[in-house]
Design a protein around this motif. Structure first.
Motif, PDB file in Angstrom:
ATOM      1  N   THR A   5       0.852  -1.191   0.000  1.00 19.21           N
ATOM      2  CA  THR A   5       0.000   0.000   0.000  1.00 19.21           C
ATOM      3  C   THR A   5       0.892   1.246   0.000  1.00 19.21           C
ATOM      4  O   THR A   5       1.784   1.393   0.837  1.00 19.21           O
ATOM      5  CB  THR A   5      -0.918  -0.009   1.245  1.00 19.21           C
ATOM      6  OG1 THR A   5      -1.665  -1.220   1.223  1.00 19.21           O
ATOM      7  CG2 THR A   5      -1.882   1.179   1.217  1.00 19.21           C
ATOM      8  N   ASN A   7       0.933   5.677  -0.658  1.00 24.15           N
ATOM      9  CA  ASN A   7       0.094   6.852  -0.866  1.00 24.15           C
ATOM     10  C   ASN A   7       0.494   7.538  -2.180  1.00 24.15           C
ATOM     11  O   ASN A   7       1.546   7.237  -2.754  1.00 24.15           O
ATOM     12  CB  ASN A   7       0.093   7.798   0.343  1.00 24.15           C
ATOM     13  CG  ASN A   7       1.464   8.385   0.621  1.00 24.15           C
ATOM     14  OD1 ASN A   7       2.171   8.739  -0.301  1.00 24.15           O
ATOM     15  ND2 ASN A   7       1.824   8.474   1.892  1.00 24.15           N
ATOM     16  N   ARG A  41      -3.995   6.240  -8.782  1.00 26.15           N
ATOM     17  CA  ARG A  41      -5.021   6.778  -7.874  1.00 26.15           C
ATOM     18  C   ARG A  41      -6.427   6.327  -8.289  1.00 26.15           C
ATOM     19  O   ARG A  41      -7.271   5.996  -7.466  1.00 26.15           O
ATOM     20  CB  ARG A  41      -4.938   8.309  -7.905  1.00 26.15           C
ATOM     21  CG  ARG A  41      -5.959   9.045  -7.072  1.00 26.15           C
ATOM     22  CD  ARG A  41      -6.118  10.476  -7.556  1.00 26.15           C
ATOM     23  NE  ARG A  41      -6.658  10.527  -8.898  1.00 26.15           N
ATOM     24  CZ  ARG A  41      -6.693  11.614  -9.663  1.00 26.15           C
ATOM     25  NH1 ARG A  41      -6.215  12.737  -9.233  1.00 26.15           N
ATOM     26  NH2 ARG A  41      -7.206  11.572 -10.880  1.00 26.15           N
ATOM     27  N   ASN A 311     -12.666   4.862  -7.013  1.00 29.83           N
ATOM     28  CA  ASN A 311     -11.284   4.580  -6.582  1.00 29.83           C
ATOM     29  C   ASN A 311     -10.586   5.860  -6.125  1.00 29.83           C
ATOM     30  O   ASN A 311      -9.843   5.860  -5.150  1.00 29.83           O
ATOM     31  CB  ASN A 311     -10.484   3.954  -7.733  1.00 29.83           C
ATOM     32  CG  ASN A 311     -10.913   2.523  -7.995  1.00 29.83           C
ATOM     33  OD1 ASN A 311     -11.426   1.849  -7.118  1.00 29.83           O
ATOM     34  ND2 ASN A 311     -10.732   2.071  -9.228  1.00 29.83           N
ATOM     35  N   ASN A 314     -11.467   6.852  -2.716  1.00 32.07           N
ATOM     36  CA  ASN A 314     -10.898   5.992  -1.671  1.00 32.07           C
ATOM     37  C   ASN A 314      -9.379   6.050  -1.608  1.00 32.07           C
ATOM     38  O   ASN A 314      -8.768   5.393  -0.763  1.00 32.07           O
ATOM     39  CB  ASN A 314     -11.310   4.527  -1.914  1.00 32.07           C
ATOM     40  CG  ASN A 314     -12.788   4.334  -1.650  1.00 32.07           C
ATOM     41  OD1 ASN A 314     -13.360   5.015  -0.795  1.00 32.07           O
ATOM     42  ND2 ASN A 314     -13.417   3.430  -2.391  1.00 32.07           N
ATOM     43  N   SER A 315      -8.752   6.791  -2.546  1.00 32.03           N
ATOM     44  CA  SER A 315      -7.294   6.711  -2.668  1.00 32.03           C
ATOM     45  C   SER A 315      -6.561   7.325  -1.473  1.00 32.03           C
ATOM     46  O   SER A 315      -5.377   7.057  -1.279  1.00 32.03           O
ATOM     47  CB  SER A 315      -6.828   7.359  -3.977  1.00 32.03           C
ATOM     48  OG  SER A 315      -7.141   8.746  -3.964  1.00 32.03           O
ATOM     49  N   GLY A 316      -7.279   8.127  -0.677  1.00 34.80           N
ATOM     50  CA  GLY A 316      -6.663   8.702   0.518  1.00 34.80           C
ATOM     51  C   GLY A 316      -6.220   7.621   1.498  1.00 34.80           C
ATOM     52  O   GLY A 316      -5.289   7.822   2.285  1.00 34.80           O
ATOM     53  N   LYS A 317      -6.854   6.442   1.418  1.00 28.13           N
ATOM     54  CA  LYS A 317      -6.474   5.338   2.321  1.00 28.13           C
ATOM     55  C   LYS A 317      -5.230   4.619   1.817  1.00 28.13           C
ATOM     56  O   LYS A 317      -4.748   3.668   2.422  1.00 28.13           O
ATOM     57  CB  LYS A 317      -7.621   4.321   2.386  1.00 28.13           C
ATOM     58  CG  LYS A 317      -8.892   4.866   3.016  1.00 28.13           C
ATOM     59  CD  LYS A 317      -9.950   3.752   3.029  1.00 28.13           C
ATOM     60  CE  LYS A 317     -11.340   4.357   2.992  1.00 28.13           C
ATOM     61  NZ  LYS A 317     -12.312   3.576   2.238  1.00 28.13           N
ATOM     62  N   GLY A 318      -4.752   5.027   0.628  1.00 28.47           N
ATOM     63  CA  GLY A 318      -3.588   4.368   0.028  1.00 28.47           C
ATOM     64  C   GLY A 318      -4.009   3.532  -1.162  1.00 28.47           C
ATOM     65  O   GLY A 318      -5.171   3.145  -1.282  1.00 28.47           O
ATOM     66  N   GLU A 320      -3.108   0.144  -3.635  1.00 23.65           N
ATOM     67  CA  GLU A 320      -2.383  -1.129  -3.636  1.00 23.65           C
ATOM     68  C   GLU A 320      -1.582  -1.263  -4.917  1.00 23.65           C
ATOM     69  O   GLU A 320      -2.146  -1.267  -6.016  1.00 23.65           O
ATOM     70  CB  GLU A 320      -3.380  -2.285  -3.539  1.00 23.65           C
ATOM     71  CG  GLU A 320      -4.066  -2.343  -2.197  1.00 23.65           C
ATOM     72  CD  GLU A 320      -4.547  -3.742  -1.869  1.00 23.65           C
ATOM     73  OE1 GLU A 320      -4.882  -4.484  -2.821  1.00 23.65           O
ATOM     74  OE2 GLU A 320      -4.584  -4.072  -0.684  1.00 23.65           O
TER      75      GLU A 320
END
Ligand code: NDP
Length: 332
Positions: A5, A7, A41, A311, A314-318, A320
């Motif tokens: 994961t 950022n 992202r 997506n 949600n990309s603030g959570k990292g 994959e």
């Protein structure tokens, strides 16, 4: 399949430092790192970090000039030509975009032919900013032969993506972006890397026989989506991005390519339209919303681009990132 994961800042820094290590200057490396980061992202992994090895290979071989400065030439009030002087496409697009937007807002429609560029990216990153400026955007580009003309036996067309963006008053623009092949070559590469079979009807092996093995299809050719209809769209892209811009067809780009694994030199065609000038008022926006509502009120139907925006949210959570891709980058 193992993942790490990361950022978006880490992804950007990895892409930029790798490109600079191989000879790109700050401006060129930043432009490419920006679109690689946007792809990761939004969950478009086939055009994210996976492409870094190809970008680096072209810098190493000298095919791409990582220090180029694109130039803009106004060929007519509504025609803004950008010459990349052998750069990667993102910097040429960034340089020309404000001129394209200004010309479209003055003339109602404007065209931006790009020449002397190396294109390896997802096209939605290019029409989205045009639509965010309140304009309808269209982009298409060719590549190297990968797709068989309908009824033929040999790859002649590139995978030739087209992207279309429609501005919306509230929320991000509607953008679709699709290859003219049943599946983008990047997705076939992803399937090969991850060991997945392809669905039937995606491509053929080097003997022209239908195959679901991505490695065999990469040696063979892809089929156009929708048979002869997609084949005509792939042909249209060759004409717009090649003959019309003054650049090459996919087969010509391949003939002069050094085979380093990165993008060949080619052309791109972009168009921006100001819907308010075309219609004479701004009623187009609300009118289109009623249409988008009609699509989405059907169970199972959605607007293109919604997967990416989910997506992105949600990309603030990292994000994959495949460790296979990261290991490959470490070896570049
Ligand atoms: P996909 O088939 O994955 O998606 C095509 C489009 O359809 C996307 O806009 C997608 O939106 C939308 N979509 C998917 N499913 C649905 C659905 N159920 N309802 C409504 N819309 C849907 O893309 P491709 O594999 O054809 O292409 C992938 C990428 O490869 C593109 O970004 C393209 O630009 C790039 N490419 C680049 C090339 C180059 O030379 N530079 C060559 C060829 C391809 P969403 O994303 O929201 O799912």
């Amino acid at each position: 399949m193992s993942h790490k994961t990361m950022n978006v800042e880490e992804i950007h820094a990895l892409a930029k430092s790798t490109l600079m290590r191989h000879g790109a200057d700050d401006v060129n490396a930043t432009a490419v790192a920006d679109i690689i980061t946007m792809a990761e992202r939004d969950g478009c992994h086939s055009h994210g970090l996976m492409r870094l090895a190809g970008y680096a290979a072209t810098l190493k071989s000298g095919k791409v000039n990582g220090k180029a400065r694109p130039t803009v030439k106004q060929l007519a009030p509504a025609v803004v030509q950008v010459n990349g002087h052998n750069c990667f496409a993102p910097l040429a697009l960034e340089t020309g975009r404000p001129h394209l937007i200004e010309a479209a807002k003055t003339c109602g429609v404007a065209i931006m032919p790009l020449i002397g560029i190396h294109h390896f990216a997802a096209l939605w990153t290019e029409v989205e900013p045009i639509a965010e400026a309140g304009l309808v955007g269209f982009a298409c580009t060719s590549y190297k032969p990968a797709v068989i003309p309908a009824g033929g036996t040999k790859a002649l067309y590139g995978t030739n993506p087209i992207a279309f963006g429609w501005p919306r008053k509230d929320g991000p623009p509607m953008v679709f972006d699709q290859a003219s092949s049943v599946m983008a070559r990047g997705e076939v590469m992803l399937a090969a890397r991850e060991g997945h079979e392809l669905p039937e009807g995606v491509g053929v092996d080097s003997d022209g026989k239908p195959s679901t093995d991505p490695n065999e299809v990469l040696k063979g050719a892809l089929l156009a989506f929708g048979g002869y209809k997609g084949s005509s769209i792939a042909m249209m892209v060759e004409l717009l991005a090649g003959a019309m811009t003054g650049e090459s067809f996919s087969f010509e780009a391949a003939a002069r390519d050094n085979g380093d694994g990165g993008p060949p030199q080619g052309g791109e065609f972009l168009m921006a339209i100001d819907p308010t000038l075309v219609r004479g008022d701004d009623g187009w926006a609300d009118h289109a919303e009623t249409f988008f509502d009609k699509i989405q009120e059907q169970d199972g139907a959605r607007l293109p681009g919604m997967r990416r925006h989910r997506n992105r949210a949600n990309s603030g959570k990292g994000v994959e990132v495949s460790t296979i891709v990261l290991d490959k980058i470490a070896d570049i």
